[in-house]
Enzyme design. Structure first.
Site, PDB file in Angstrom:
ATOM      1  N   GLY A  15       0.874  -1.171   0.000  1.00 16.58           N
ATOM      2  CA  GLY A  15       0.000   0.000   0.000  1.00 16.58           C
ATOM      3  C   GLY A  15       0.907   1.215   0.000  1.00 16.58           C
ATOM      4  O   GLY A  15       1.816   1.287  -0.812  1.00 16.58           O
ATOM      5  N   GLU A  16       0.683   2.103   0.920  1.00 14.26           N
ATOM      6  CA  GLU A  16       1.565   3.273   1.043  1.00 14.26           C
ATOM      7  C   GLU A  16       1.877   3.411   2.522  1.00 14.26           C
ATOM      8  O   GLU A  16       0.997   3.602   3.355  1.00 14.26           O
ATOM      9  CB  GLU A  16       0.856   4.504   0.478  1.00 14.26           C
ATOM     10  CG  GLU A  16       1.806   5.545  -0.089  1.00 14.26           C
ATOM     11  CD  GLU A  16       2.574   6.250   1.012  1.00 14.26           C
ATOM     12  OE1 GLU A  16       3.815   6.364   0.914  1.00 14.26           O
ATOM     13  OE2 GLU A  16       1.939   6.653   1.997  1.00 14.26           O
ATOM     14  N   SER A  17       3.159   3.301   2.857  1.00 15.92           N
ATOM     15  CA  SER A  17       3.508   3.101   4.271  1.00 15.92           C
ATOM     16  C   SER A  17       3.167   4.291   5.158  1.00 15.92           C
ATOM     17  O   SER A  17       2.781   4.113   6.318  1.00 15.92           O
ATOM     18  CB  SER A  17       4.987   2.733   4.400  1.00 15.92           C
ATOM     19  OG  SER A  17       5.798   3.688   3.789  1.00 15.92           O
ATOM     20  N   CYS A  71       6.066  -5.440   0.881  1.00 17.01           N
ATOM     21  CA  CYS A  71       6.261  -4.066   0.391  1.00 17.01           C
ATOM     22  C   CYS A  71       6.045  -3.051   1.516  1.00 17.01           C
ATOM     23  O   CYS A  71       6.916  -2.921   2.364  1.00 17.01           O
ATOM     24  CB  CYS A  71       5.384  -3.821  -0.825  1.00 17.01           C
ATOM     25  SG  CYS A  71       6.090  -2.561  -1.888  1.00 17.01           S
ATOM     26  N   ARG A 104      13.047   3.185   1.244  1.00 17.26           N
ATOM     27  CA  ARG A 104      11.762   3.194   0.532  1.00 17.26           C
ATOM     28  C   ARG A 104      11.939   3.573  -0.935  1.00 17.26           C
ATOM     29  O   ARG A 104      12.873   4.277  -1.289  1.00 17.26           O
ATOM     30  CB  ARG A 104      10.818   4.214   1.169  1.00 17.26           C
ATOM     31  CG  ARG A 104      10.315   3.807   2.511  1.00 17.26           C
ATOM     32  CD  ARG A 104       9.368   4.871   3.050  1.00 17.26           C
ATOM     33  NE  ARG A 104       8.253   5.084   2.147  1.00 17.26           N
ATOM     34  CZ  ARG A 104       7.504   6.184   2.143  1.00 17.26           C
ATOM     35  NH1 ARG A 104       7.746   7.164   2.962  1.00 17.26           N
ATOM     36  NH2 ARG A 104       6.503   6.295   1.297  1.00 17.26           N
ATOM     37  N   ILE A 125       6.647  -3.152  -7.099  1.00 21.85           N
ATOM     38  CA  ILE A 125       5.917  -1.898  -7.356  1.00 21.85           C
ATOM     39  C   ILE A 125       6.410  -0.848  -6.351  1.00 21.85           C
ATOM     40  O   ILE A 125       6.118  -0.941  -5.163  1.00 21.85           O
ATOM     41  CB  ILE A 125       4.396  -2.107  -7.206  1.00 21.85           C
ATOM     42  CG1 ILE A 125       3.911  -3.247  -8.110  1.00 21.85           C
ATOM     43  CG2 ILE A 125       3.657  -0.793  -7.498  1.00 21.85           C
ATOM     44  CD1 ILE A 125       2.474  -3.672  -7.862  1.00 21.85           C
ATOM     45  N   ARG A 126       7.173   0.101  -6.834  1.00 21.20           N
ATOM     46  CA  ARG A 126       7.781   1.119  -5.932  1.00 21.20           C
ATOM     47  C   ARG A 126       8.314   0.461  -4.670  1.00 21.20           C
ATOM     48  O   ARG A 126       8.005   0.865  -3.548  1.00 21.20           O
ATOM     49  CB  ARG A 126       6.765   2.202  -5.585  1.00 21.20           C
ATOM     50  CG  ARG A 126       6.355   3.028  -6.772  1.00 21.20           C
ATOM     51  CD  ARG A 126       5.455   4.165  -6.371  1.00 21.20           C
ATOM     52  NE  ARG A 126       6.184   5.154  -5.600  1.00 21.20           N
ATOM     53  CZ  ARG A 126       5.620   5.945  -4.692  1.00 21.20           C
ATOM     54  NH1 ARG A 126       4.347   5.841  -4.424  1.00 21.20           N
ATOM     55  NH2 ARG A 126       6.327   6.835  -4.063  1.00 21.20           N
ATOM     56  N   HIS A 182       5.422  -8.463  -4.395  1.00 22.48           N
ATOM     57  CA  HIS A 182       3.994  -8.757  -4.167  1.00 22.48           C
ATOM     58  C   HIS A 182       3.652 -10.211  -4.526  1.00 22.48           C
ATOM     59  O   HIS A 182       3.127 -10.461  -5.617  1.00 22.48           O
ATOM     60  CB  HIS A 182       3.131  -7.808  -5.007  1.00 22.48           C
ATOM     61  CG  HIS A 182       3.138  -6.408  -4.492  1.00 22.48           C
ATOM     62  ND1 HIS A 182       2.191  -5.922  -3.630  1.00 22.48           N
ATOM     63  CD2 HIS A 182       4.012  -5.388  -4.703  1.00 22.48           C
ATOM     64  CE1 HIS A 182       2.462  -4.668  -3.323  1.00 22.48           C
ATOM     65  NE2 HIS A 182       3.570  -4.320  -3.962  1.00 22.48           N
ATOM     66  N   GLU A 198       1.236 -11.897  -3.578  1.00 24.64           N
ATOM     67  CA  GLU A 198      -0.217 -12.088  -3.672  1.00 24.64           C
ATOM     68  C   GLU A 198      -0.738 -11.792  -5.076  1.00 24.64           C
ATOM     69  O   GLU A 198      -1.882 -12.099  -5.383  1.00 24.64           O
ATOM     70  CB  GLU A 198      -0.930 -11.214  -2.625  1.00 24.64           C
ATOM     71  CG  GLU A 198      -1.083  -9.730  -2.953  1.00 24.64           C
ATOM     72  CD  GLU A 198       0.216  -8.908  -2.817  1.00 24.64           C
ATOM     73  OE1 GLU A 198       1.281  -9.504  -2.564  1.00 24.64           O
ATOM     74  OE2 GLU A 198       0.136  -7.678  -2.981  1.00 24.64           O
TER      75      GLU A 198
HETATM   76  N1  GLN Z   1       6.313   2.829  -2.010  1.00 20.52           N
HETATM   77  C1  GLN Z   1       5.339   2.395  -1.062  1.00 20.52           C
HETATM   78  C2  GLN Z   1       5.618   2.915   0.356  1.00 20.52           C
HETATM   79  O1  GLN Z   1       6.490   3.662   0.566  1.00 20.52           O
HETATM   80  C3  GLN Z   1       5.237   0.885  -1.015  1.00 20.52           C
HETATM   81  C4  GLN Z   1       4.710   0.378  -2.314  1.00 20.52           C
HETATM   82  C5  GLN Z   1       3.977  -0.921  -2.200  1.00 20.52           C
HETATM   83  O2  GLN Z   1       3.577  -1.350  -1.115  1.00 20.52           O
HETATM   84  N2  GLN Z   1       3.731  -1.511  -3.343  1.00 20.52           N
HETATM   85  O3  GLN Z   1       4.908   2.552   1.244  1.00 20.52           O
END
Ligand code: GLN
Length: 190
Positions: free
Chosen positions: A46-48, A78, A105, A134-135, A170, A172
């Protein structure tokens, strides 16, 4: 085996499905009451920063820490990897610090630099794992108790310390269940 999936943001349903496909009883965790009786918890991508704030708002930081100290395993993917690790100096993001290492990150570049690769993960056998990044973050400065399970160009993308498993990609999002099974085995054996 009862495993929760933190259901505040991110790839929740896919993790629930993967765990059910592995035969685990699975619950979505939205509040502290949902942590009762869990053997393990998955923290999805997600986005931390956002997930960190939601953990505060839903009063989940301390309950998660307490359950982890009492033996609950955690599989962080992630964003979950970011939360499991410790913060780099100067990085003020919230961290559980359950795996002795620091995390960088967005370490492989921006959204557009997302990629998929066949990753060698020796503990899962010879067949490489289809890993979607993904990022993604990676881990640095692992402590003595950290077992590094996979790297890309010496960047740590999968590691565990006891029952805590941190994964930069990921699992999942693919049909390969080996990593979810590996986590369930850790819960049983460690
Ligand atoms: N870049 C996101 C973060 O800093 C993590 C990306 C992800 O969970 N796919 O949380």
């Amino acid at each position: 085996m009862k495993v929760g999936v933190l259901a505040l943001q991110g790839g929740v349903r896919e993790h629930v499905q993967a765990l059910m496909d592995c035969g685990a009883e699975t619950v979505m965790v939205k509040g502290r009451q949902d942590l009762a009786g869990l053997d393990g918890l998955v923290i999805p991508g997600g986005e931390s920063t956002t997930v960190g704030k939601l953990l505060v708002r839903f009063g989940l930081w301390e309950p998660i820490r307490q359950r982890a100290a009492a033996g609950m395993g955690i599989f962080g993917t992630c964003t979950g990897m970011i939360l499991l690790a410790g913060a780099l100096p100067g990085d003020h993001g919230p961290r559980l610090g359950l795996i002795e290492c620091e995390v960088v990150r967005n370490a492989f570049g921006r959204q557009i630099d997302s990629f998929e690769t066949e990753l060698a993960i020796p503990v899962l056998g010879e067949r490489p794992f289809p890993a979607v990044f993904i990022r993604a973050p990676y881990l640095v400065n692992p402590g003595r108790k950290v077992e590094v399970l996979a790297t890309i160009d010496e960047k740590i993308v999968l590691a565990r310390q006891g029952k805590f498993l941190a994964c930069a990609f990921h699992p999942e999002l693919t049909a390969d269940l080996r990593l979810h099974r590996y986590f369930l085995d850790l819960l049983r054996l460690c």
